[in-house]
Design an enzyme around this catalytic site. Structure first.
Site, mmCIF file in Angstrom:
data_model
loop_
_atom_site.group_PDB
_atom_site.id
_atom_site.type_symbol
_atom_site.label_atom_id
_atom_site.label_comp_id
_atom_site.label_asym_id
_atom_site.label_seq_id
_atom_site.Cartn_x
_atom_site.Cartn_y
_atom_site.Cartn_z
ATOM 1 N N SER A 560 19.816 43.758 -2.760
ATOM 2 C CA SER A 560 20.242 44.192 -4.204
ATOM 3 C C SER A 560 21.575 44.597 -4.050
ATOM 4 O O SER A 560 22.534 43.761 -3.793
ATOM 5 C CB SER A 560 19.227 45.159 -4.715
ATOM 6 N N ASP A 645 13.572 37.660 -11.587
ATOM 7 C CA ASP A 645 13.894 38.876 -11.225
ATOM 8 C C ASP A 645 15.028 39.521 -12.412
ATOM 9 O O ASP A 645 15.799 38.746 -12.930
ATOM 10 C CB ASP A 645 15.125 38.590 -10.083
ATOM 11 N N HIS A 680 12.336 40.869 -8.502
ATOM 12 C CA HIS A 680 13.198 41.340 -7.749
ATOM 13 C C HIS A 680 12.471 42.076 -6.499
ATOM 14 O O HIS A 680 13.146 42.044 -5.596
ATOM 15 C CB HIS A 680 13.582 42.808 -8.272
#
Length: 711
Positions: A560, A645, A680
């Site tokens: 991320s 995501d 995610h």
């Protein structure tokens, strides 16, 4: 007969050539087409050849085909050499107990716990009556997930009457939750399906209402609080609060006392708390203190008082108290625990006799117990050189003890209860590690490294004593460095598979986290963001200078915002690394932060900057991984993404991989795994999710073996 033999061999030759051609084609990476799209801002022109990959509907056939080709190429690459994926996956799974119960947590008339059964992917949530000890299954997630490509239980909450359970489920990985309600006594589900929510849940005292937060359908920003009467249609729900400032997001829950429904409104630099008496769910919310610029606070209900954690005149926070009806003026607040420049107050809990703070000093967390009667202080002691500790579930205000979680790089997850009176720990459970695991085989170290600007950067590492040869081992460095999130040194079942194969595993506690207090965070954000990248490179090089790894066997990883870190450092110093794992990486930062329709963008202006400001735009552009790809000899790179995501849109990693391939001057593989049914956090399921971890470690071992040929 000879004719048939000749004909057979000709056909066989054609077939073998076809198979060989197919295999060779599969080993060629997908070459994405280019459709130039021009962006102009502040006199700067940018061309994005791969912007066409963005499809917000996630149904474009050409985009899906490209992602599938990426997956096919990744599979072909693994098959073309030694593939360790199955071996590592089986190793990791073999260490995890197949049957396991969590520590029971008391709440009301029951104790609640989670159970895993043999070969089941999802937990079963159970409660038992404190008096009769009779068990009752309240939610079997395996049944809920059956037949679904993705399933995640985000949150669950028991009604005050203890006869209903509200829970939030995600069926795509996009973190748009459906709230459902179950009647526990009859083991039946009500008709309610509240859609488009953030997953937050709060109950009224009588159990007739729940409060929840709706997300904006386009930006997914949680911004509206609704009151829902059990049995009504969602269209009949009452809007209680709407946030108009799109740099803030909204959450809701009950206070631990259950006296209030708490609405919490926050950005990265400011916050505000509203309360509704849970006995009067139709009342309008009351504000504890109106939001102020650069003021963050949170509250705990404490009888006639409110206990407040605040950074008002206290960068690292302090604790204050105020009578409930006087909270709207800070001049009424009374200090309970003063500010300390060396100690960050991370969070706190209130009990009838004590306050308990979770604090961080010199990078390590600890608990302080404050006696409300005499203001005496006690601390909880830990022996490991570096470790992770945190508040476990503590739902009850009325208690004489509290629960914590603890682990270290070589100590499995452990739960303790702590006596509020004596501060003594009582071991309740330590997770079992199956197979030949012996903590004393591993060496754990923690020390500080001097960065290029003379800043001392903490680093933690673990390696196996009997396989460590100074200057020879493969070194893997992990980092994050954003949002004030500290990278603690907890235990990992999977990490053992790397360490047992000779890897030194290091965690760089770089600026942008909060390991050394609020200033550590502020020195790694906005116009100081490059400190984060410099710290990571400086830690890696210092570890090599100290002999913790071989210079031709250096690997790095992050996810991320940590993927942004990976993209930045590999542009800054590509020759330093031999392999990089970049999970769901936030790499197209200029384009994303310039588009307010993209989820999370507006809420993060105070983290990265707002590109509408020319100075901030040019600073972001100077390090944005996607915009700074050049003709470099890039290392081997493995990128992961999820089609659904909502945090980092799938097209950022996909574009990044395409552009890296376009400019890469090396022959090192640039790979991408696209999870087409996940978001995610990757694919769901207790064991299924570990397949991706096994893939990442197999990538490292394959690269390391190939690099090792030159040693």
């Amino acid at each position: 007969m000879n004719f048939f033999k000749i004909f057979f061999f000709v056909l066989l030759n054609i077939f073998l050539n076809y198979v060989l051609t197919q295999e060779l084609d599969d080993l060629k990476p997908p070459i994405a087409k280019k459709i130039p799209k021009k962006f102009e801002a502040h006199g700067v022109e940018r061309i994005d050849n791969y912007y066409w990959m963005r499809d917000d509907s996630r149904s474009n056939k050409e985009v899906i085909k490209h992602l599938k080709q990426e997956n096919k190429y990744l599979e072909s690459w693994f098959r073309s050499g030694v593939d360790y994926r199955k071996e590592i996956f089986n190793e990791i799974v073999s260490r995890i107990p197949k049957k396991e119960d969590s520590v029971p947590v008391p709440m009301g008339s029951y104790e609640y716990y989670r159970r895993y059964k043999q070969d089941r992917e999802y937990p079963i949530y159970i409660r038992r009556n404190k008096n009769t000890l009779k068990e009752q299954v309240i939610l079997d997630v395996n049944g809920l997930a059956e037949g679904k490509n993705f399933y995640q239980l985000s949150n669950w909450s028991i009604s005050p009457s203890e006869n209903k359970l509200a829970f939030a489920e995600d069926l795509t990985g996009r973190r748009e939750y459906i709230i459902r309600i179950k009647r526990i006594s009859s083991d039946s589900f009500l008709d309610e399906r509240l859609t488009g929510t953030s997953g937050d849940i709060a109950w009224s005292k009588d159990g007739k209402f729940i409060f929840y937060v709706k997300r904006d359908p386009e930006t997914l920003l949680p911004y509206q609080v609704y009151r829902h009467r059990i049995g009504d249609k969602q269209s009949e729900d009452v809007l209680i609060y709407q946030e108009e400032d799109n740099t803030f997001h909204v959450s809701v829950g009950n206070t631990r006392s259950m006296k209030y429904v708490e609405i919490y409104i926050s950005s990265t630099t400011s916050s505000e708390t509203l309360l509704i008496d849970s006995s009067s769910p139709s009342d309008l919310p009351n504000t504890v203190l109106k939001r102020e610029k650069n003021h963050i606070y949170s509250v705990e209900d404490d009888g006639d008082l409110m206990i407040i954690r605040t950074n008002w005149k206290a960068k690292n926070f302090r604790l204050m108290s105020v009578p409930k009806n006087q909270s709207t003026k800070k001049t009424n607040w009374q200090e309970l625990l003063p500010h300390n420049e060396e100690i960050l107050i991370q969070s706190f809990l209130s009990f009838p006799t004590h306050l308990v703070t979770l604090e961080r000093s010199k990078g390590l967390s600890n608990f302080r117990l404050i006696d409300k009667n005499d203001n005496s202080h006690k601390f909880v002691n830990f022996q490991d050189q570096t470790y992770e500790t945190y508040f476990a579930a503590n739902p009850e205000y009325e208690n004489t003890k509290f629960y914590i979680g603890y682990s270290s790089l070589r100590t499995p997850d452990t739960v303790y209860s702590i006596s509020l009176k004596s501060s003594r720990k009582k071991l309740l459970k330590q997770v079992e590690v199956k197979g030949p695991f012996e903590p004393n085989r591993y060496k754990v170290e923690r020390f500080f490294i001097k960065g290029r600007d003379n800043t001392s950067i903490p680093v933690s590492l673990i390696y196996r004593k009997d396989s460590f040869i100074r200057g020879s081992n493969p070194l893997f460095v992990y980092g994050y460095g954003s949002y004030g999130i500290s990278m603690d040194t907890g235990f990992s079942y999977s990490r053992i598979s790397l360490i047992d194969r000779g890897f030194v595993f290091a965690i760089a506690h770089i600026r942008g986290g909060q390991e050394l207090g609020r200033k550590w965070y502020e020195d790694g954000k906005m116009m100081k963001k490059k400190n984060t990248f410099n710290d990571f490179i400086d830690v890696t090089e210092s570890l090599l200078n100290k002999g913790y790894g071989h210079r031709e066997r250096v690997y790095a990883g992050g996810g991320s915002a940590g993927g942004l870190l990976m993209g930045a450092v590999v542009n800054q110093k590509p020759e330093l690394f031999k392999g990089v794992i970049s999970n769901v990486p936030f790499v197209d930062i200029v384009t994303t932060m310039s588009d307010s329709s993209i989820p999370l963008t507006t809420g993060e202006y105070s983290e990265w900057g707002n590109p509408e400001d020319e100075r901030e735009f040019k600073y972001i552009l100077s390090y944005s991984p996607y915009d700074n790809i050049k003709a470099y000899h890039y290392p081997s790179i493995l990128v992961t993404t999820g089609l659904w995501d909502s945090q980092v849109q799938y097209y950022e990693p996909a574009k990044y991989v395409a552009k890296i391939r376009e400019f890469n001057k090396s022959n090192n593989p640039i790979l991408m795994k696209a999870n087409l049914t996940a978001g995610h956090s990757g694919i769901s399921g207790r064991f299924a999710s570990l397949k991706e971890v096994a893939m990442e470690y197999a990538f490292l071992l394959r690269i390391d073996k190939e690099k090792g040929k030159s040693h």
